[in-house]
Design an enzyme around this catalytic site. Sequence first.
Site, mmCIF file in Angstrom:
data_model
loop_
_atom_site.group_PDB
_atom_site.id
_atom_site.type_symbol
_atom_site.label_atom_id
_atom_site.label_comp_id
_atom_site.label_asym_id
_atom_site.label_seq_id
_atom_site.Cartn_x
_atom_site.Cartn_y
_atom_site.Cartn_z
ATOM 1 N N SER A 221 80.958 101.941 42.561
ATOM 2 C CA SER A 221 80.091 103.117 42.528
ATOM 3 C C SER A 221 80.147 103.774 41.161
ATOM 4 C CB SER A 221 80.530 104.132 43.585
ATOM 5 O OG SER A 221 81.738 104.780 43.178
ATOM 6 N N ASP A 222 79.118 104.536 40.839
ATOM 7 C CA ASP A 222 79.258 105.474 39.729
ATOM 8 C C ASP A 222 80.247 106.546 40.175
ATOM 9 O OD1 ASP A 222 78.919 106.822 37.334
ATOM 10 O OD2 ASP A 222 76.740 106.671 37.366
ATOM 11 N N TRP A 223 80.744 107.317 39.233
ATOM 12 C CA TRP A 223 81.818 108.265 39.528
ATOM 13 C C TRP A 223 81.311 109.362 40.466
ATOM 14 C CZ3 TRP A 223 83.231 104.250 37.493
ATOM 15 C CH2 TRP A 223 84.502 104.011 36.973
#
Length: 869
Positions: A221-223
């Site tokens: 995932s992105d952060w």
Amino acid sequence: MDVEELIGRLTLDEKVALLSGTGWWHTTAIERLSIPSIRLSDGPNGLRGTHFFDSTPSACLPCGTALGATFDTELAERIGRLLSDEAHAKGAHVVLGPTINIQRSPLGGRGFESFSEDSVVSGVIAGHVVRGIQESGVSATLKHFVCNDMESERMAVDSLVTARALREIYLLPFMLAIEIGKPRAVMTSYGKVNGTHAAENSHLLADILRGEWKWDGLVMSDWFGTYSTSEAINSGLDLEMPGPTRWRGEALKHAITSNKVKAFALDERVRNVLKMVKHGIENTSIPPNAPEAQLNTPEHIALLREAAAKSLVLLKNEGNVLPFDPKKTMAVIGPNANIATYCGGGSASLRAYNTVSPLEGIRQYASDAVFSQGAYGHQMLPLLGSQLQTVDGKRKGFTLRVYNDPPPSEGAADARQIIDERVLDETNPWFVDYDNPEKAEVWYAEAEGILTPASGGEWEFGLAVHGTGELFIDGELIVANKKNQKPGTCFLGSGTVEEKGTKVLEAGREYRIVVKWGCSETSDLKVSGGVDFGQGGLRFSGCPKLDADAAVEEAVKVAKSADQVVLCIGTSGEWESEGQDRPNMALPPGTDRLVAAILDANPKTAVVVQSGTSVAMPWIDQAHSVVQAWFGGNECGNGIADVVFGAVNPAGKLPITIPRRVADNPAALSFRSESHRVLYSEDVYIGYRWYDALDIEPLFPFGHGLSYTTFDLSDMELLCGKEKSNARKSAATDKNRTLVIGGAEELLVNVQITNTGSRSGAEVIQAYVRPPAPTPLTALARDVITRPAKELKGFAKVSVGPGSNSTAQIKLDVLRATSYWSETEDCWRSDAGVYSILVGTSSRGDFLEQEFELPVTRRWRGLRPHMEE
């Protein structure tokens, strides 16, 4: 590591733990089974290491658009190797980049990170960067999968895009980069795609990426871009970042025991994490939790300078104003002249080893060059770090002290215990990944430094915070930012607007600056529509107030006194940044007025524009010479100087279209979140396709770029390449013959290029395909498939000496070059008919043209084309 054996030995708790990070930059270790942690690090512009806060200096590359402008695959691979070297120095096993989203609009806040508006340029350059990164075992991460093309409400917005546009425009760069570079990781987008967040979108992750394309790497995932437990696991999201987990842990164990997540799905996610860990440990020399180091080698510095110069695009050069003569008198003017605009804002930004401003670069050629400010170009006041010293006078910068208690009341002694103290040199510390075991949930910090102004008069000071803060000078409160706070753009949209105050200072006198700050928990201002990264940050700044009229008047005098002028203007990482889209294409206030005045004062002026995407140029007809210089990395100033003085012959080409006005761009009516959705209304007509279809004249077309020499293209021919049987077919086209392609998989486009000038130079040969289908404005029947007038399908960069010639060859995959996505058949379709190859040096202008015919219609699916019987 034996991955399958480990899966059999891991407990449920351990499997769950592996599927989220530990802290901001590491995977989770399982010590019982000797499974180590590996490190991930941003990113597309260079390797930051393990900290936003007090980070280790790094090599900052030219921004993505700049690398796209080189159209140079060999350079892209060398840039990838540099990133790999930096990853080894920073102890990072995984590089979070490159970014290959599409520049739908010039207003995109992160547009500078991406390579191009064109899918082929984006995918090809990205694929070669990935090759370079992964040569030594470091893993690359393509991001953001997919349609992460604007910042407006980026975590919640639903991107509504047709299946055809999704395939032809937004997924195609990932297809090409995966085919060319075979990256080992992919990062998901923040937002939704057609109703479902990308991080839990089974159509994107399971059906296309893993199923149709057969890609078997790790999906992260992105952060803070994970939004579910069972849906994300079942769809194929392997790793939630950062840690500690929000969605896995006990919630995932409950989902498993309740059979919402099957055991085999859990094991598949674990398998992909373990494969990445195994590769990082066994195929690099990077140990777990390695200390961070600096490289900054002469070889890297030279490569960064080469890349900066090769990225520059000579947009206009009437009367051969450029190159300049270093022996003649020189003036360097403008808001971007005496600063290094080396990087855009957000997670791609870096603390550079060293930066070179255009003025510094130019003075290496013309040491007597005179500087004049002319105007300010900042959005927020300039950071004060470079002008401060510690109180003891021993170090440059300021002292930061961390406390668990708030500042004492006025007049009381400060008896607080300092839990951390360090000297910093950038007055914008962001504590997002600051880790201190002694730190309480609510904590405080104090910054202290000495300012000795070189010039006196009225100064303006600013303070922006994610948290609360006050700025004092010699004990006097100058700026307060604690109550009635207003949301701003700093700290990726988590912070406040910059509050300001003024004070009259004396030149040469020492002033003690103190900022008293409280963490984000002390503020009532909460983030809306973005990512609250937590803990907080502070940004304090200041500079002398500038009389706009007097500054322009002084700059005009300097311009008139010089033989030649370099006028440096543009945006910066404040104007173009993750977390915010631009409201318009305008340059900073006062810039256009300055440009018009300087061009009127001295026609021997070269305007150097530094920006990550397009900017408005209302003065363009007045200018004789204009250079697009992008955000050029550590060596941006030297790269600019090398081109301005002709040490490097410019060969960059625009990877984007520069429109005359923002209303002309394809996404003008749909580049914002409305009711939590954005309609990709331009469909497949993105970039130059839009301008072609509607016959809109851009300011500068896609692919445009001039040289200090001239080129001539001639003797175009088409050849069939590989057949299914791997035989060669020697038949070639002539001017009056259409090549009929039967079972050939490859089409070779050969063109002779002659350098008709007096300098060595390089030209980018661009091959566009015109399909046998109408455009939307020329279609007579309602049920026919319409297509763009032409689309770039290949390119080649060729260096040629003066008076010499060379043959440029572009290899086209026949099926890929002729296919569109058929929504009714749910596959790629290459229709029978007569196509044209248009070869030129931009998307507009004169082309060499040859036809070829496909006798049968073919369909295909998968990562790369294959012939169906």
